[in-house]
Motif scaffolding. Structure first.
Motif, short mmCIF file in Angstrom:
data_model
loop_
_atom_site.label_atom_id
_atom_site.label_comp_id
_atom_site.label_asym_id
_atom_site.label_seq_id
_atom_site.Cartn_x
_atom_site.Cartn_y
_atom_site.Cartn_z
N ARG A 194 0.90 -1.24 -0.05
CA ARG A 194 -0.21 0.08 -0.08
C ARG A 194 1.00 0.98 0.12
O ARG A 194 0.77 2.27 -0.77
CB ARG A 194 -0.98 0.13 1.09
N ASP A 195 1.82 1.43 1.00
CA ASP A 195 2.80 2.51 0.99
C ASP A 195 3.45 2.66 -0.52
O ASP A 195 3.46 3.85 -0.89
CB ASP A 195 3.75 2.36 1.92
N TRP A 196 4.07 1.50 -0.99
CA TRP A 196 4.67 1.74 -2.34
C TRP A 196 3.81 2.35 -3.50
O TRP A 196 3.99 2.80 -4.15
CB TRP A 196 5.47 0.53 -2.63
N ARG A 197 2.50 1.65 -3.51
CA ARG A 197 1.44 2.20 -4.40
C ARG A 197 1.45 3.69 -4.35
O ARG A 197 1.15 4.20 -5.21
CB ARG A 197 0.01 1.22 -4.05
N ILE A 198 0.97 4.17 -3.12
CA ILE A 198 0.78 5.52 -2.93
C ILE A 198 1.82 6.27 -3.17
O ILE A 198 1.75 7.32 -3.86
CB ILE A 198 0.40 5.61 -1.26
N GLN A 199 3.02 5.82 -2.76
CA GLN A 199 4.34 6.59 -3.33
C GLN A 199 4.46 6.40 -4.83
O GLN A 199 4.95 7.72 -5.55
CB GLN A 199 5.50 6.03 -2.96
N ALA A 200 3.83 5.60 -5.69
CA ALA A 200 3.94 5.56 -6.83
C ALA A 200 2.81 6.65 -7.68
O ALA A 200 2.87 6.54 -8.99
CB ALA A 200 3.84 4.19 -7.48
N GLY A 201 1.98 7.05 -6.76
CA GLY A 201 0.93 8.01 -7.38
C GLY A 201 -0.30 7.15 -8.08
O GLY A 201 -0.88 7.55 -8.75
N LEU A 202 -0.56 5.84 -7.55
CA LEU A 202 -1.65 5.12 -8.14
C LEU A 202 -2.50 4.76 -7.08
O LEU A 202 -2.46 4.66 -6.02
CB LEU A 202 -1.20 3.81 -8.62
N THR A 203 -3.79 5.04 -7.47
CA THR A 203 -4.96 4.67 -6.76
C THR A 203 -5.18 3.15 -6.78
O THR A 203 -4.36 2.28 -7.78
CB THR A 203 -6.20 5.37 -7.32
N ILE A 204 -6.09 2.51 -5.86
CA ILE A 204 -6.41 0.95 -5.89
C ILE A 204 -6.76 0.64 -7.19
O ILE A 204 -6.38 -0.29 -7.88
CB ILE A 204 -7.04 0.59 -4.84
N ALA A 205 -7.68 1.40 -7.82
CA ALA A 205 -8.17 1.24 -8.95
C ALA A 205 -7.23 1.06 -10.26
O ALA A 205 -7.50 0.02 -11.00
CB ALA A 205 -9.49 2.05 -9.28
N GLU A 206 -6.45 2.16 -10.20
CA GLU A 206 -5.45 2.11 -11.27
C GLU A 206 -4.44 0.98 -11.11
O GLU A 206 -4.20 0.28 -12.29
CB GLU A 206 -4.75 3.58 -11.14
N ALA A 207 -3.94 0.72 -9.89
CA ALA A 207 -3.25 -0.53 -10.06
C ALA A 207 -3.67 -1.55 -10.03
O ALA A 207 -2.93 -2.60 -10.85
CB ALA A 207 -2.46 -0.33 -8.45
N ALA A 208 -5.09 -1.90 -9.65
CA ALA A 208 -5.84 -3.16 -9.76
C ALA A 208 -5.85 -3.21 -11.42
O ALA A 208 -5.63 -4.42 -12.04
CB ALA A 208 -6.99 -3.02 -9.27
N LYS A 209 -6.13 -2.37 -12.16
CA LYS A 209 -6.20 -2.37 -13.60
C LYS A 209 -4.98 -2.82 -14.53
O LYS A 209 -5.08 -3.59 -15.26
CB LYS A 209 -6.69 -1.05 -14.16
N LEU A 210 -3.92 -2.28 -14.14
CA LEU A 210 -2.61 -2.86 -14.53
C LEU A 210 -2.46 -4.10 -14.05
O LEU A 210 -1.78 -4.87 -15.06
CB LEU A 210 -1.60 -1.95 -14.03
N MET A 211 -2.84 -4.52 -13.01
CA MET A 211 -2.81 -5.96 -12.81
C MET A 211 -4.03 -6.97 -13.45
O MET A 211 -3.87 -8.06 -13.33
CB MET A 211 -2.90 -6.39 -11.30
N GLU A 212 -4.99 -6.34 -14.09
CA GLU A 212 -6.21 -7.00 -14.60
C GLU A 212 -6.93 -7.60 -13.36
O GLU A 212 -7.34 -8.90 -13.58
CB GLU A 212 -5.55 -8.16 -15.54
N TRP A 213 -7.00 -7.01 -12.26
CA TRP A 213 -7.68 -7.44 -11.07
C TRP A 213 -8.77 -6.45 -10.96
O TRP A 213 -9.04 -5.38 -11.40
CB TRP A 213 -6.81 -7.48 -9.71
N ILE A 231 5.60 -2.74 -11.14
CA ILE A 231 4.63 -1.57 -11.35
C ILE A 231 4.90 -0.61 -10.37
O ILE A 231 4.89 0.60 -10.92
CB ILE A 231 3.27 -1.95 -11.26
N TYR A 232 5.22 -0.63 -9.28
CA TYR A 232 5.55 0.25 -8.09
C TYR A 232 6.89 0.95 -8.22
O TYR A 232 7.28 1.79 -7.56
CB TYR A 232 5.13 -0.28 -6.76
#
Length: 316
Positions: free
Chosen positions: A24-43, A70-71
């Motif tokens: 979670r911390d690294w996702r936020i640091q990467a500037g991604l929302t949960i929806a954006e990161a999940a889409k990149l994972m096809e989740w 990704i992050y």
């Protein structure tokens, strides 16, 4: 070949929660929302959300590796996260250094930073959260003699940054600390370093969120056996008064660390903490002793070659 690390009913455990916290911390640091990161994972977003909360019912190392890519997570940290993903779903966990998780990946610091309350006993050294920079530097010079001064300074800086959790203005963590008198009498660095460190402890003890008690030599062995140093970490409660996360007991070892989550284990350490507090000096008397010891060290520091602390007078 992909590896499925865990599958079946969701079960929140410390390794899973730590994995989710780091991701979670690294996702936020990467500037991604949960929806954006999940889409990149096809989740679906809920799949990533369960992973971040430590409730995923299926974890694959290949997925963790892809999230790290990704992050933009550095390789050495990515290895630690994959190691966390491979831990068994058990309530008590022995983290052996270098086993699955690289030795330089610090699981405990992330856990400590999330805690709202820490109950601690220390019989050897001043804990990192209460150390001065010079005390920490003296320890790191001994522990890492091959490192340069700049590398040691970096370690010291990281340790000082950890103390933000008790120094912040908004909702600082609360500390209930019992220090054995031997911690005060054990020389680290020099008499000057010790004078400043013990004076710092006395100053910290005046804060409303720090309850510091000294267990004097005269108290003997209050529990009839040695518990060794330990920390009980608690993470606050939600709007319904329920714990946000289960409490965890942390026991540091020389070759690895023990994390205990079983209710019976946590309760036993809580009873130990209560017993130690009952036999320790009260907070005001502890503060008085700290100030006395700081003065003794300061007096020795100005003497020629004054690096040896005075003998203990407590309980004499």
């Amino acid at each position: 070949m992909e590896r499925v690390v865990s599958e079946g009913p969701a079960s929140s455990t410390l390794p899973r929660r730590q994995l989710g916290r780091y991701l979670r911390d690294w996702r936020i640091q990467a500037g991604l929302t949960i929806a954006e990161a999940a889409k990149l994972m096809e989740w679906g977003a809920s799949t990533l959300q369960r992973l971040e909360k430590g409730n995923a019912d299926r974890i694959r190392t290949i997925d963790i590796q892809e999230l790290c890519r990704i992050y933009g997570i550095p390789a050495e940290i990515a290895e630690g996260l994959k190691g966390l993903a491979q831990q068994a779903a058990v309530k008590s966990w022995w983290h052996s250094y270098g086993d699955l998780i690289p030795e330089n990946f610090d699981v405990y610091v992330g856990l400590e930073a999330s805690a709202q309350q820490l109950s601690c006993y220390q019989s050897e050294l001043v804990p990192g959260l209460l150390q001065t920079a010079d005390y920490a530097r003296a320890l790191n010079r001994l522990g890492y003699p091959e490192e340069t001064a700049a590398e040691v300074d970096r370690r010291v800086q990281l340790r000082m940054q950890r103390q933000a959790m008790i120094n912040r203005r908004m909702r600082p963590a609360t500390i209930a600390m019992v220090l054995h008198e031997s911690v005060l009498r054990r020389l680290v660095g020099s008499a000057k370093v010790m004078a400043a460190q013990v004076r710092h402890l006395a100053e910290l003890s005046t804060r409303t969120n720090v309850a510091l008690r000294i267990l004097p030599f005269a108290a003997g062995v209050p529990l009839g056996l040695s518990t060794g140093p330990f920390v009980i970490l608690e993470f606050g409660t939600d709007s319904k008064g329920q714990p946000v996360e289960p409490p965890v007991v942390y026991v540091e070892g020389f070759t690895g660390d023990l994390y205990l989550e079983r209710q019976g284990d946590v309760q036993r350490y809580r009873r130990a903490q209560e017993g130690l507090e009952r036999c320790a000096l009260n907070i005001q008397d502890s503060r008085n002793l700290l100030r006395q010891v700081a003065k003794e060290y300061a007096a020795w520091a100005v003497k020629p070659g004054g690096v040896v602390p005075p003998p203990s007078t407590c309980g004499a």
